[in-house]
Design an enzyme around this catalytic site. Structure first.
Site, PDB file in Angstrom:
ATOM      1  N   LYS A 111       0.815  -1.212   0.000  1.00 54.43           N
ATOM      2  CA  LYS A 111       0.000   0.000   0.000  1.00 54.43           C
ATOM      3  C   LYS A 111       0.854   1.271   0.000  1.00 54.43           C
ATOM      4  CE  LYS A 111      -3.983  -2.260   0.630  1.00 54.43           C
ATOM      5  NZ  LYS A 111      -3.570  -3.681   0.656  1.00 54.43           N
TER       6      LYS A 111
HETATM    7  C1  PLP Z   1      -4.231  -4.778   0.173  1.00 55.72           C
HETATM    8  C2  PLP Z   1      -3.412  -6.005   0.110  1.00 55.72           C
HETATM    9  C3  PLP Z   1      -3.667  -7.008  -0.831  1.00 55.72           C
HETATM   10  C4  PLP Z   1      -4.815  -6.918  -1.814  1.00 55.72           C
HETATM   11  O1  PLP Z   1      -4.625  -5.915  -2.784  1.00 55.72           O
HETATM   12  P1  PLP Z   1      -5.879  -5.336  -3.614  1.00 55.72           P
HETATM   13  O2  PLP Z   1      -5.334  -4.225  -4.416  1.00 55.72           O
HETATM   14  O3  PLP Z   1      -6.881  -4.884  -2.588  1.00 55.72           O
HETATM   15  O4  PLP Z   1      -6.390  -6.472  -4.428  1.00 55.72           O
HETATM   16  C5  PLP Z   1      -2.823  -8.105  -0.856  1.00 55.72           C
HETATM   17  N1  PLP Z   1      -1.812  -8.238   0.030  1.00 55.72           N
HETATM   18  C6  PLP Z   1      -1.543  -7.303   0.956  1.00 55.72           C
HETATM   19  C7  PLP Z   1      -0.425  -7.530   1.912  1.00 55.72           C
HETATM   20  C8  PLP Z   1      -2.330  -6.158   1.028  1.00 55.72           C
HETATM   21  O5  PLP Z   1      -2.057  -5.233   1.960  1.00 55.72           O
END
Ligand code: PLP
Length: 497
Positions: A111
């Protein structure tokens, strides 16, 4: 290039779309057309730094931003907050795949790739549109977005950030990362419900005219840092180009050869960014959507039917993927039905009322031409972590392991020899207890908290524990608010009083 709403509202500029988050008709903003990168332009990325690659890609998707604005934002976002110069390094996993590591930023999850940049894009967008109210960011998190948003917006002038997380639905380390956040413009509230409740509640606040009027009286304007905001999506397109450039550099592919990406998926933002990179000319083969036991997306891709009626919500060891309603799928639907906003609005209304919808056969055909899907259960995740550590000496977190296992299944089922990239979304230390248990069994974690598990994991594997984790137990807790899922709006008003 303009931004269209997936439900048909009037087109706006990218900066306006970023400032708004959601379109006024409740739709999501998508580009009206995609830049077309040539082979020469992609090859030119090879000798560049991540920051230069980011400029090359972002400038094509954000035409209403000036060069020095973008370069300044990129330098601020992808600087000292990252623990390696490559920012998003590619690491070999045995001889079967590469891992694109997206967790070298300040909060140890992918993120950060978007949320380190978003505050810059938002404040620049605000300036362009003469917005002098405080931009108030509301976030629903399944664990990782919350801290990444708090960290990104921390003490950024003219912004305020309020995060809702599901009470009891995030790991001990994730919770502590959020509730120990300092700064004068951050709020963290636990919701008695699961992630879908929190996300639904935030969407409701966004579409509540009374709430907007109250915020306006307070001199504030709402915006979103969830992946419904195009400003979240666009920085994620960059690392797919960067990954391809790295594969060109190490000789894994020659220019024009295709690459498959296997992405651990929740809200469908990360994998959709790969699709956007492909639409912009990147040689991508299949996009492999990897789910945990909450496998509504894997089922949707296989059958063309999105059905959450009577579907249980599982709490898993990959909590950031514990989602039933995947927001960004709406962007893909818009694309699959030929940009028909009325059709998307109808499917979304049907999902709300009947908890299910089915796409047409034609749409499903296009979907399966671009996407493959698979899922793995809890035992499968643990087995993958143990196996990859023992056989390939690569340490993965529980989300990355979902992608690794699903890529393995995909290759076994299809015999596809296209080079595969596992998108690695979190540091193993962010989910240290689950990773340790996967390698050594449940006795190894008995009676230990997350932090003791991380110490043990470091000792076992000889890998270094990030300071962002080891310092958490001694940091003061600054946020303790809890609210019911139908009282989130009031909780925000109380928090900013
Ligand atoms: C948010 C997240 C995901 C999923 O990603 P999306 O873009 O919501 O599909 C997968 N792994 C981790 C560690 C995340 O923080």
């Amino acid at each position: 290039m303009e931004m269209l709403s997936t439900r048909g509202a009037a087109a706006v500029t990218p900066s306006r779309a970023i400032l708004r988050g959601l379109a006024p008709d409740g739709g999501l903003y998508v580009p009206s057309e995609f830049p077309a990168f040539t082979a020469e332009e992609i090859a030119a990325l090879v000798p560049m730094s991540y920051q230069e690659r980011a400029y090359a890609v972002l400038s094509r998707f954000l035409p209403d931003f000036e060069e020095q604005e973008l370069r300044g934002a990129i330098a601020g976002a992808y600087g000292t907050g990252f623990d390696c110069e490559a920012v998003a390094p590619m690491v070999r996993v045995g001889d079967r795949a590469h891992s694109l590591e997206l967790w070298h930023g300040p909060t140890l999850a992918f993120k950060d790739m978007a949320l380190q940049l978003l505050p810059y894009l938002l404040t620049l967008s605000g300036k362009k549109h003469g917005e002098n109210r405080e931009v108030f960011i509301l976030v629903a998190t399944s664990g990782d977005t919350g801290k990444a948003a708090l960290e990104g917006f921390l003490d950024v002038p003219g912004t305020r950030c309020c995060v809702f997380y599901p009470d009891g639905g995030v790991s001990q380390a994730q919770r502590l990362q959020m509730v120990t956040t300092g700064g004068s413009n951050t709020h963290v509230i636990a919701v008695r419900g699961n992630f879908d409740d929190a996300q639904t509640g935030v969407k409701k606040i966004f579409s509540d005219p009374d709430f907007a009027a109250e915020m306006d009286r307070q001199g504030r304007v709402l915006s979103s840092a969830n992946s419904i905001n195009f400003g979240r999506l666009v920085p994620q397109i960059v690392y797919y180009f960067s990954a391809y450039a790295d594969l060109l550099a190490d000789g894994t592919v020659k220019m024009g050869d295709k690459v498959n990406f296997c992405v651990p998926t929740g809200n469908f933002g990360d994998i959709l960014a790969a699709d956007y990179a492909k639409k912009a000319g990147l040689p991508v083969g299949r996009l492999i959507c990897a789910s945990n036991e909450n496998n509504v997306l894997a089922d949707f891709i296989r059958t063309g039917e999105y059905d959450i009626s009577g579907r249980a919500f599982y709490k898993t060891i990959s909590p950031s993927m514990d989602i039933l309603i995947s927001s960004n799928l709406e962007r893909l639907l818009f694309d699959l039905c030929g940009c028909d906003g009325a059709k998307v609005a109808q499917l979304m209304a049907q999902l709300k009322e009947e908890r299910r919808y089915a796409i047409t056969e034609e749409m499903h055909k296009e979907l399966t031409a671009r996407y493959a899907a698979g899922y793995v259960d809890e035992a499968g995740i643990r087995e993958e972590i143990r196996r990859v550590w023992n056989e390939e000496h690569y340490l993965m977190d529980t989300h990355t392991a979902v992608a690794s296992a699903v890529l393995r299944q995909y290759v076994e089922e299809t015999g596809d020899t296209t080079p595969g990239v596992i998108v690695s979304t979190a540091s193993p230390y962010k989910f240290g207890a689950s990773v340790l248990e996967a390698i050594l069994g449940s006795e190894a974690v008995e009676g230990k908290d997350d932090f003791a598990c991380c110490d043990a994991l470091s000792a076992l594997t000889g890998t270094k524990q990030p300071a962002q984790i080891s310092s958490l137990p001694t940091m003061p807790v600054r946020h303790s608010a809890v609210c019911e899922r139908d009282a989130m709006a009031q909780a925000v008003i109380d928090a900013v009083k």
